[in-house]
Design an enzyme around this catalytic site. Structure first.
Site, short mmCIF file in Angstrom:
data_model
loop_
_atom_site.label_atom_id
_atom_site.label_comp_id
_atom_site.label_asym_id
_atom_site.label_seq_id
_atom_site.Cartn_x
_atom_site.Cartn_y
_atom_site.Cartn_z
NE ARG A 61 -1.59 -2.46 2.70
CZ ARG A 61 -1.69 -3.73 2.29
NH1 ARG A 61 -2.74 -4.11 1.63
NH2 ARG A 61 -0.75 -4.62 2.58
CB THR A 62 3.39 2.57 2.32
OG1 THR A 62 2.64 2.05 3.40
CG2 THR A 62 3.92 3.95 2.67
CE LYS A 78 26.99 -2.73 -5.28
NZ LYS A 78 27.34 -1.66 -6.21
NE ARG A 93 7.09 0.60 4.91
CZ ARG A 93 5.88 0.06 4.83
NH1 ARG A 93 5.73 -1.20 4.46
NH2 ARG A 93 4.80 0.77 5.10
CG HIS A 145 3.47 3.86 8.48
ND1 HIS A 145 3.60 4.77 7.45
CD2 HIS A 145 3.05 2.69 7.92
CE1 HIS A 145 3.29 4.16 6.32
NE2 HIS A 145 2.96 2.92 6.56
N1 CP Z 1 -0.34 -0.03 5.78
C1 CP Z 1 0.88 -0.32 5.27
O1 CP Z 1 1.90 0.30 5.66
O2 CP Z 1 0.86 -1.28 4.32
P1 CP Z 1 2.12 -1.77 3.47
O3 CP Z 1 3.07 -2.43 4.45
O4 CP Z 1 1.57 -2.70 2.46
O5 CP Z 1 2.76 -0.55 2.87
#
Ligand code: CP
Length: 307
Positions: free
Chosen positions: A57-58, A86, A107, A135
């Site tokens: 999603r993100t 590396k 991320r 998040h």
């Molecule tokens: N909600 C969320 O962060 O989903 P993903 O891990 O799929 O990005």
């Protein structure tokens, strides 16, 4: 100070948001809903998406949002194909990628990764999930979902259930909610309760919250139940995970106990904590919630990256 000026280094933590900032960006998110025409507000801009951990999603909603605003995207979806494999540091990665892009979405499994990236970057950094930490853009889209479903954030009765220790969406969501008069019920097994530092923060902000282990007793008073996955990948000890993995499964029988305005949310991915038998219920809004990632992230990108 404008939102753009305040967040010129990017979005690292929900703690940086005042109530005015949240209301402002939610309003911008609302304006993006149903506005699916391709715009050119970010024409000529490039977003780098650096995902050292898996995502559906993100990453895809950020990328879709960027394309829908007329921009372009570069990036990677696993650390294995970047030069960090590396041995290159996050700092050097950021100092390199900022030459190729106008904003970076990152991320990483380290809690401090986005903060570290922002220290070295001259372009906005957006935290798309930092270990068990935060998040923040997920929490913004969660709030957008809640208000679009007709609930007010002041006075909201929300249960937040699941892995409250390692769940980064929970941390950012409760921090954002600390700007409102919400009543929060944290529901989890004892081993997965909020960490002390998270509770200290909420107490300093005089948030009204309770910690409980069973959700059935409070179902009829909740406006929202926000369910999260047990974050298997964060457990150092797999036996600890096995002890809590089947702690709860929300079923059709549970749904029957809820009030008329109740909604159940989940940031996804789901494993089995919400039974698929309730997916078609109008009270189940987790896939709608995933949709709101698009307008919310369009609003964020337009604010941070437009001229
Ligand atoms: N909600 C969320 O962060 O989903 P993903 O891990 O799929 O990005």
């Amino acid at each position: 100070m404008s939102f753009k000026e305040k967040f010129k280094e990017g979005i690292i933590t929900a703690k940086d948001f005042s109530r005015e900032d949240i209301d402002y960006i939610l309003q911008k998110g609302k304006e993006m809903i149903h506005n699916n025409k391709k715009a050119d507000v970010l024409k000529g801009k490039i977003l780098a998406t650096l995902f050292f951990e898996p995502s559906t999603r993100t990453r895809l909603s950020f990328e879709s949002a960027m394309y829908r605003l007329g921009g372009n995207v570069i990036g990677f979806h696993t650390g294995d194909v970047s030069s960090t494999k590396k041995g290159e540091s996050i700092a050097d990665t950021i100092r390199t990628v900022e030459n190729y892009s106008d904003g970076i979405v990152i991320r990483h499994n380290l809690e401090g990764a986005a903060r570290l990236a922002a220290k070295f970057a001259k372009i906005p950094i957006i935290n798309a999930g930092s270990g068990s930490g935060e998040h923040p853009t997920q929490a913004l889209l969660d709030l957008l979902t809640i208000i679009q479903e007709g609930h007010k954030l002041d006075g909201l009765n929300i249960g937040i259930m699941g892995d409250l220790k390692y769940g980064r969406t929970v941390h950012s969501l409760s921090i954002l909610l600390s700007n409102y008069e919400a009543n929060i019920y944290f529901i989890s097994p004892k081993d997965l309760m909020l960490r002390k530092r998270d509770k200290d923060y909420l107490q300093q902000r005089q948030v009204k919250y309770k910690e409980i282990e069973k959700y059935r007793d409070i179902l009829n008073i909740l406006d929202i139940l926000y369910v999260t996955r047990i974050q298997k990948e964060r457990f150092a000890d797999i036996e600890e995970y096995d002890r809590v993995k089947d702690f709860y499964v929300f079923t059709k029988k549970d749904m029957a106990e809820t009030n008329d305005n109740f909604k159940i949310m989940h940031p996804l991915p789901r494993i089995k904590e919400i039974s698929a038998e309730i997916d078609d219920s109008p009270k189940s809004i987790y896939f709608k919630q995933a949709y709101y990632g698009i307008p919310m992230r369009k609003a964020i990108l337009a604010e941070l990256l437009s001229n």
